[in-house]
Design a protein around this motif. Sequence first.
Motif, PDB file in Angstrom:
ATOM      1  N   THR A 105      74.724  -6.939 -58.091  1.00  0.00           N
ATOM      2  CA  THR A 105      75.802  -6.319 -57.308  1.00  0.00           C
ATOM      3  C   THR A 105      76.969  -5.834 -58.172  1.00  0.00           C
ATOM      4  O   THR A 105      77.817  -5.089 -57.695  1.00  0.00           O
ATOM      5  N   GLU A 106      77.033  -6.280 -59.430  1.00  0.00           N
ATOM      6  CA  GLU A 106      78.222  -5.973 -60.245  1.00  0.00           C
ATOM      7  C   GLU A 106      77.850  -6.011 -61.717  1.00  0.00           C
ATOM      8  O   GLU A 106      77.068  -6.864 -62.141  1.00  0.00           O
ATOM      9  N   VAL A 107      78.458  -5.109 -62.514  1.00  0.00           N
ATOM     10  CA  VAL A 107      78.297  -5.167 -63.975  1.00  0.00           C
ATOM     11  C   VAL A 107      79.666  -5.206 -64.647  1.00  0.00           C
ATOM     12  O   VAL A 107      80.654  -4.718 -64.096  1.00  0.00           O
ATOM     13  N   ARG A 108      79.707  -5.800 -65.866  1.00  0.00           N
ATOM     14  CA  ARG A 108      80.983  -6.061 -66.533  1.00  0.00           C
ATOM     15  C   ARG A 108      81.025  -5.557 -67.980  1.00  0.00           C
ATOM     16  O   ARG A 108      81.366  -6.297 -68.896  1.00  0.00           O
ATOM     17  N   PRO A 109      80.721  -4.303 -68.238  1.00  0.00           N
ATOM     18  CA  PRO A 109      80.809  -3.809 -69.617  1.00  0.00           C
ATOM     19  C   PRO A 109      82.260  -3.761 -70.088  1.00  0.00           C
ATOM     20  O   PRO A 109      83.165  -3.582 -69.260  1.00  0.00           O
ATOM     21  N   GLY A 110      82.495  -3.924 -71.372  1.00  0.00           N
ATOM     22  CA  GLY A 110      83.852  -3.881 -71.906  1.00  0.00           C
ATOM     23  C   GLY A 110      84.033  -2.821 -72.977  1.00  0.00           C
ATOM     24  O   GLY A 110      84.877  -1.933 -72.874  1.00  0.00           O
ATOM     25  N   THR A 111      83.201  -2.885 -74.002  1.00  0.00           N
ATOM     26  CA  THR A 111      83.386  -2.044 -75.190  1.00  0.00           C
ATOM     27  C   THR A 111      83.337  -0.545 -74.900  1.00  0.00           C
ATOM     28  O   THR A 111      83.944   0.253 -75.612  1.00  0.00           O
ATOM     29  N   TYR A 112      82.601  -0.159 -73.840  1.00  0.00           N
ATOM     30  CA  TYR A 112      82.374   1.270 -73.560  1.00  0.00           C
ATOM     31  C   TYR A 112      83.664   2.082 -73.512  1.00  0.00           C
ATOM     32  O   TYR A 112      83.657   3.279 -73.757  1.00  0.00           O
ATOM     33  N   VAL A 113      84.792   1.446 -73.176  1.00  0.00           N
ATOM     34  CA  VAL A 113      86.042   2.205 -73.014  1.00  0.00           C
ATOM     35  C   VAL A 113      86.424   2.921 -74.311  1.00  0.00           C
ATOM     36  O   VAL A 113      86.898   4.061 -74.290  1.00  0.00           O
ATOM     37  N   PHE A 114      86.213   2.256 -75.439  1.00  0.00           N
ATOM     38  CA  PHE A 114      86.472   2.895 -76.742  1.00  0.00           C
ATOM     39  C   PHE A 114      85.163   3.188 -77.488  1.00  0.00           C
ATOM     40  O   PHE A 114      85.111   4.065 -78.316  1.00  0.00           O
ATOM     41  N   GLN A 115      84.134   2.406 -77.227  1.00  0.00           N
ATOM     42  CA  GLN A 115      82.906   2.385 -78.023  1.00  0.00           C
ATOM     43  C   GLN A 115      83.213   1.997 -79.475  1.00  0.00           C
ATOM     44  O   GLN A 115      84.368   1.963 -79.880  1.00  0.00           O
ATOM     45  N   ASP A 116      82.185   1.674 -80.230  1.00  0.00           N
ATOM     46  CA  ASP A 116      82.400   1.350 -81.640  1.00  0.00           C
ATOM     47  C   ASP A 116      81.106   1.534 -82.418  1.00  0.00           C
ATOM     48  O   ASP A 116      80.091   1.975 -81.872  1.00  0.00           O
TER      49      ASP A 116
END
Lengths: 368, 368
Positions: free
Chosen positions: A226-237
Amino acid sequence: MSQFLPTPSVVIDTAVMESNIASMAETIRKTGVRLRPHAKTHKMPWIALRQIEAGAVGITVAKVSEAEVMAAHGVPDIFIAYPLVTPDKIARALELASRIRLIVGVDSREGALRLAEAATSAGRTLEVRLEIDTGLRRTGVLYEEALELGRFIGSLSGLQLTGIYTFRGALMNGKATLDLQAAGEEEGRLMAELAQRLRDAGLAIDDVSVGSTPTAAYAATVPGVTEVRPGTYVFQDRMQARLGVCALTDCAGAVRVTVVSRPTADLVVVDGGSKTFATDVQPNTDPLQLRGFGHVIELPDAVLERLSEEHGMLRLGPEAQASTLAVGDVLHIIPNHICSTVNLHNQVYFLRNGKYEAETVLGRGKLE
Amino acid sequence: MSQFLPTPSVVIDTAVMESNIASMAETIRKTGVRLRPHAKTHKMPWIALRQIEAGAVGITVAKVSEAEVMAAHGVPDIFIAYPLVTPDKIARALELASRIRLIVGVDSREGALRLAEAATSAGRTLEVRLEIDTGLRRTGVLYEEALELGRFIGSLSGLQLTGIYTFRGALMNGKATLDLQAAGEEEGRLMAELAQRLRDAGLAIDDVSVGSTPTAAYAATVPGVTEVRPGTYVFQDRMQARLGVCALTDCAGAVRVTVVSRPTADLVVVDGGSKTFATDVQPNTDPLQLRGFGHVIELPDAVLERLSEEHGMLRLGPEAQASTLAVGDVLHIIPNHICSTVNLHNQVYFLRNGKYEAETVLGRGKLE
């Protein structure tokens, strides 16, 4: 770009960041799953609000002190995906839960009892999610013990168990993998199956929260997630680019450094070391085999080979050696791991309309 | 100690710190050499002043922003042991040099020209020291090119070349070593010989500055060496203990953490990860072969094996497994590298008269 910026400093291309925010929001929207980005990458409330504007239901953090900063700047819905076990942190979470929607992680009997007791004493009910270990071996109840712990938590007054969550990163069969689709689908399947087992036992599990930047898009396609929690994608690296999640040109962030020394043709020293570049993602480790601590945009064949606290040692390949690179020149280096790199910087410079503007990293260094 | 402290946090035993300060001051005093500690370890002006009270002539820093913080709090004599090459940093150094004794590092023609031009324009003379590479391959002019560069700097108006310096750490023949006496003596000898060659060429070299925590005591015994710059000794750390510089009981600093999860008998998760423990000194690397990211004081057979940003994974040996260690328990872990660990913390807690008191790390995160 002739604007003066001090070095070393983190610079972010705002247009690339906005494109990353929009792209992930669209990918997840199509699956019908909710997006709750982890704010650990940017640590800045205004970016959390941008993610929510773009479609996220709220954000994820790891610490109650991070939740406080985010809430103080208008973020209305926060999941602390971390077991809170000390009375001070639990009290702070309860206070926060009276002002915003707050969800807290739990992964042990002892932790659940502490939360329940504090909530009951305060005459409140705290929304919690049970953390499941799906193979990473850090926090999270063992998969095979989750049903029993879920039942126990469900029996406690003061707690409302509304979901389960896991963090696995890019992992298959207990090992790091580059097969992100298989990893994400397995992660989703494991969690969806477990949620059903908990529901069959009479527990009202609404949320099945999974996924990281490498796996979110795949995990989101699994029925029951029902939910995903990606973080790094905002800046990528660089790590994400190496995983195949994005191109290097999708990396919004780089560390701007100045050449302070060029003692020999093959060695350049820049003014950023381990106080500037995070060292938690080391070179030459499986499966990424990253060469050095970052990708030098201007000199792709240079390797950021060694760091001391204030020195970055670039070993130059033939192309870079032939360049006119000299003391005082400026370079831009995409770090291996942008999240922990941002945590080293008090402010970050955002490129907007051809001009860099400083923003304080309000959630930096929040350890409690 | 039942006083409440938030975790994760760095705690310092002030009595051990004072003993380390006194002990190094006494060791170096006996050699007749000057002591100029590197402030990178503590980053706190009040500790710099304690070191000066105990006999240091001044302090060393790496950045002009660090020098500014130290000067603003009363440190009267500062060596920026780093090449300053950008106009903004040079201007700030010149301003500072009008208020305190300031010495600046230089290691290239281009860098020297930039300093000289700015100093001349400002109608000032800047005291500089020439940095020599004695094998570490970071900043520093190559040893065999030092005479030529020294002559060039000596010819520039606006600069007063008063010394030479090097940083080598524990290095012999280009490789890390545990033979600290041989390493320190070789470092001192190389630099004393070079200083004599520069003097023979007519340059007034007063200061021959060498040494780090592992080598300072040995380098200081070499005739011709005039100053040593150890930093870590003020707190000591696990790396220094492993080098044989001190005992683990001489380590004044530890990271206080709380157990947040114990999913299995052999795994404990604490609330400090790579945002709390520096990762620049990695486990299992030559020649130290440190097991894990820190030494757990209460459980010496536990290994801090893996870190993610907010999680520290302790693998428990038989002794620790048999312990009653549970969620909510507090542990103290001596970090591999205290300097870069302190840089991750906004404040540090000092044990004084049985009570912990918070001190802000005023020089933390100073990158410019």
